[in-house]
Design an enzyme around this catalytic site. Structure first.
Site, PDB file in Angstrom:
ATOM      1  N   ASP A 214       3.552   3.704  18.999  1.00  0.00           N
ATOM      2  CA  ASP A 214       2.522   4.658  18.590  1.00  0.00           C
ATOM      3  C   ASP A 214       1.462   3.942  17.754  1.00  0.00           C
ATOM      4  O   ASP A 214       1.016   4.454  16.727  1.00  0.00           O
ATOM      5  CB  ASP A 214       3.173   5.813  17.814  1.00  0.00           C
ATOM      6  CG  ASP A 214       2.264   7.023  17.689  1.00  0.00           C
ATOM      7  OD1 ASP A 214       1.191   7.045  18.341  1.00  0.00           O
ATOM      8  OD2 ASP A 214       2.599   7.938  16.926  1.00  0.00           O
ATOM      9  N   ASN A 219      -2.463   5.447  12.550  1.00  0.00           N
ATOM     10  CA  ASN A 219      -1.215   4.972  11.947  1.00  0.00           C
ATOM     11  C   ASN A 219      -1.374   3.662  11.182  1.00  0.00           C
ATOM     12  O   ASN A 219      -0.399   2.994  10.879  1.00  0.00           O
ATOM     13  CB  ASN A 219      -0.128   4.823  13.013  1.00  0.00           C
ATOM     14  CG  ASN A 219       0.460   6.166  13.393  1.00  0.00           C
ATOM     15  OD1 ASN A 219       0.508   7.078  12.558  1.00  0.00           O
ATOM     16  ND2 ASN A 219       0.874   6.309  14.632  1.00  0.00           N
ATOM     17  N   ASP A 232       4.597   3.884  10.258  1.00  0.00           N
ATOM     18  CA  ASP A 232       5.308   4.639  11.301  1.00  0.00           C
ATOM     19  C   ASP A 232       6.051   3.771  12.305  1.00  0.00           C
ATOM     20  O   ASP A 232       6.413   4.243  13.373  1.00  0.00           O
ATOM     21  CB  ASP A 232       4.338   5.533  12.093  1.00  0.00           C
ATOM     22  CG  ASP A 232       4.029   6.823  11.350  1.00  0.00           C
ATOM     23  OD1 ASP A 232       4.697   7.077  10.345  1.00  0.00           O
ATOM     24  OD2 ASP A 232       3.139   7.551  11.788  1.00  0.00           O
TER      25      ASP A 232
HETATM   26  P1  ADP Z   1       2.957  11.370  11.266  1.00  0.00           P
HETATM   27  O1  ADP Z   1       2.960  10.010  11.881  1.00  0.00           O
HETATM   28  O2  ADP Z   1       4.304  11.980  11.141  1.00  0.00           O
HETATM   29  O3  ADP Z   1       1.956  12.260  11.911  1.00  0.00           O
HETATM   30  P2  ADP Z   1       1.777   9.953   9.099  1.00  0.00           P
HETATM   31  O4  ADP Z   1       2.796   8.997   8.617  1.00  0.00           O
HETATM   32  O5  ADP Z   1       0.754   9.360  10.017  1.00  0.00           O
HETATM   33  O6  ADP Z   1       2.455  11.194   9.768  1.00  0.00           O
HETATM   34  O7  ADP Z   1       1.065  10.594   7.832  1.00  0.00           O
HETATM   35  C1  ADP Z   1       0.027  11.535   7.922  1.00  0.00           C
HETATM   36  C2  ADP Z   1      -1.074  11.208   6.934  1.00  0.00           C
HETATM   37  O8  ADP Z   1      -0.564  11.114   5.593  1.00  0.00           O
HETATM   38  C3  ADP Z   1      -1.718   9.842   7.192  1.00  0.00           C
HETATM   39  O9  ADP Z   1      -2.733   9.911   8.133  1.00  0.00           O
HETATM   40  C4  ADP Z   1      -2.232   9.452   5.816  1.00  0.00           C
HETATM   41  O10 ADP Z   1      -3.492  10.032   5.589  1.00  0.00           O
HETATM   42  C5  ADP Z   1      -1.186  10.056   4.889  1.00  0.00           C
HETATM   43  N1  ADP Z   1      -0.184   9.025   4.526  1.00  0.00           N
HETATM   44  C6  ADP Z   1       0.952   8.728   5.190  1.00  0.00           C
HETATM   45  N2  ADP Z   1       1.637   7.732   4.595  1.00  0.00           N
HETATM   46  C7  ADP Z   1       0.911   7.371   3.523  1.00  0.00           C
HETATM   47  C8  ADP Z   1       1.058   6.354   2.497  1.00  0.00           C
HETATM   48  N3  ADP Z   1       2.111   5.529   2.485  1.00  0.00           N
HETATM   49  N4  ADP Z   1       0.107   6.275   1.546  1.00  0.00           N
HETATM   50  C9  ADP Z   1      -0.959   7.103   1.589  1.00  0.00           C
HETATM   51  N5  ADP Z   1      -1.173   8.048   2.504  1.00  0.00           N
HETATM   52  C10 ADP Z   1      -0.253   8.197   3.477  1.00  0.00           C
HETATM   53 MG    MG Z   2       1.373   8.830  12.086  1.00  0.00          MG
END
Ligand code: ADP
Ligand code: MG
Length: 350
Positions: A214, A219, A232
């Site tokens: 992905d 990501n 991710d």
């Molecule tokens: P998913 O992959 O389950 O959809 P994500 O891991 O991409 O979720 O997280 C969604 C959003 O949260 C990201 O686009 C980012 O803006 C925020 N985010 C995720 N992880 C972090 C992190 N470690 N630090 C800051 N923001 C984060």
């Molecule tokens: Mg994501």
């Protein structure tokens, strides 16, 4: 044992097939999991793309089973994922965690800002218990990788399902970073540096034989000091989207992965090409005018996206090499790293 305690094991009589075993009354009832066209079923009526989907469904509805599924039975003889993580020091203490505001919404739950023993952290909360268990098993892979271009896992907490505690990336995801700043504020060397960061993180993952599945600018997260890191990873295999091709990120996924479920580091390289395109077009969505169906058709006929405005020809050539139909013809992440380093040096010299 309580009603609804369950486990999934391999069938003794039909090796390769699964059996779902469920405690009910004083008995254990065994259901053979039928396999057909890459789907799974218990009753030949309801079909699922993978075990997690199936289990999740039967935790909500009894359907053809004797009872709803309640709780997975911990493997005996073997340590549970939880014990394993505890022993290795990856289980964090809930008392030391303070949760703050919501900074994002993930597919499996919210992402919150927080603080753990004085350090700023991001916390992903996976609420569904069954998904949480699957994630827990997969975090094992995440505990084994460490690289400056991978978002670091700090640990997990079993509470409200599962908290995944990661390093805090203050500048958010790469798509928003580029969209909100745009051409005027992000110079070319910075775009190249982000691209190089991602390639280096992916080169490391490739060396560990981990496939991301992905990879996309959404990501990639940006730290306070502008370092791009891949997030991710390792979780994609748990992704309930899994084999369900209708839910794959079509515009990022390599043709052989879409069609034959053949995911590899080379399919990651295809996605990396799309990511390059996103970066050099400052966060535009790929194939702007095409529907998902059109993308698939046109790619087969040899169509590829045009170069983004102002993108160096050498970088566009890299994108095109990532989009070779034949996986073997695509470059490795090591090769991509070398080329981007050269390009960056060239840009700084002139
Ligand atoms: P998913 O992959 O389950 O959809 P994500 O891991 O991409 O979720 O997280 C969604 C959003 O949260 C990201 O686009 C980012 O803006 C925020 N985010 C995720 N992880 C972090 C992190 N470690 N630090 C800051 N923001 C984060
Ligand atoms: Mg994501």
């Amino acid at each position: 044992p309580e009603d609804g305690l369950f486990l999934v094991r391999e069938s003794v009589r039909h090796p390769g097939d699964y059996v779902l075993c469920v405690s009910f009354g004083k008995e254990v009832i065994h259901y053979r999991v039928l396999h057909r066209d890459n789907t799974l079923s218990i009753d030949s009526e309801q079909y699922f793309c993978n075990l997690i989907d199936m289990i999740e469904h039967y935790t909500e509805q009894q359907g053809a089973l004797c009872t709803k599924l309640v709780k997975p039975k911990a493997k005996s003889g073997m340590k549970s994922a939880e014990e394993e993580l505890a022993k290795a020091g990856w289980l964090l203490n809930l008392q030391h965690l303070t949760l703050g505001e919501r900074i994002g919404q993930g597919e499996f739950g919210d992402v919150l800002q927080g603080e753990y023993m004085g350090q700023k952290v991001a916390v992903k909360n996976v609420k569904c218990d069954v998904t949480a268990q699957a994630f827990l098993a997969e975090t094992a892979a995440m505990t084994k990788v460490r690289h400056k271009n991978l978002v670091r896992l700090l640990g997990v907490i079993l509470h409200n399902g599962l908290y995944i505690v990661m390093e805090f990336m203050s500048k958010g995801n790469l798509v928003n970073f580029l969209r909100t700043r745009g051409r005027a504020l992000v110079p070319l060397p910075q775009l190249l540096q982000f691209s190089l960061d991602v390639a280096q993180g992916m080169d490391y993952l490739e060396s560990k034989k981990l496939v991301h599945r992905d990879l996309a600018a959404r990501n990639i997260l940006i730290s306070e000091d502008n370092v791009a890191k891949v997030s991710d990873f390792g979780l994609a295999r748990v992704n309930p989207r899994g084999a369900d091709t209708t839910l794959l990120p079509v515009k990022w996924t390599a043709p052989e992965a879409l069609k034959h479920n053949k995911f590899s580091s080379k399919s990651d390289v295809w996605s990396y090409g799309i990511l390059l395109w996103e970066v050099f077009s400052f966060g535009r969505a790929p194939y702007p005018k095409l529907s998902l169906k059109e993308v698939t058709e046109q790619l087969e006929q040899g169509y590829r996206m045009e170069t983004p405005e102002g993108c160096p020809p050498t970088v566009y050539a890299l994108m095109r090499s990532c989009w070779e139909m034949e996986p073997g013809k695509r470059p490795s992440f090591k090769k991509l790293t070398e080329k981007l380093q050269k390009e960056l040096k060239h840009l700084k010299d002139v």
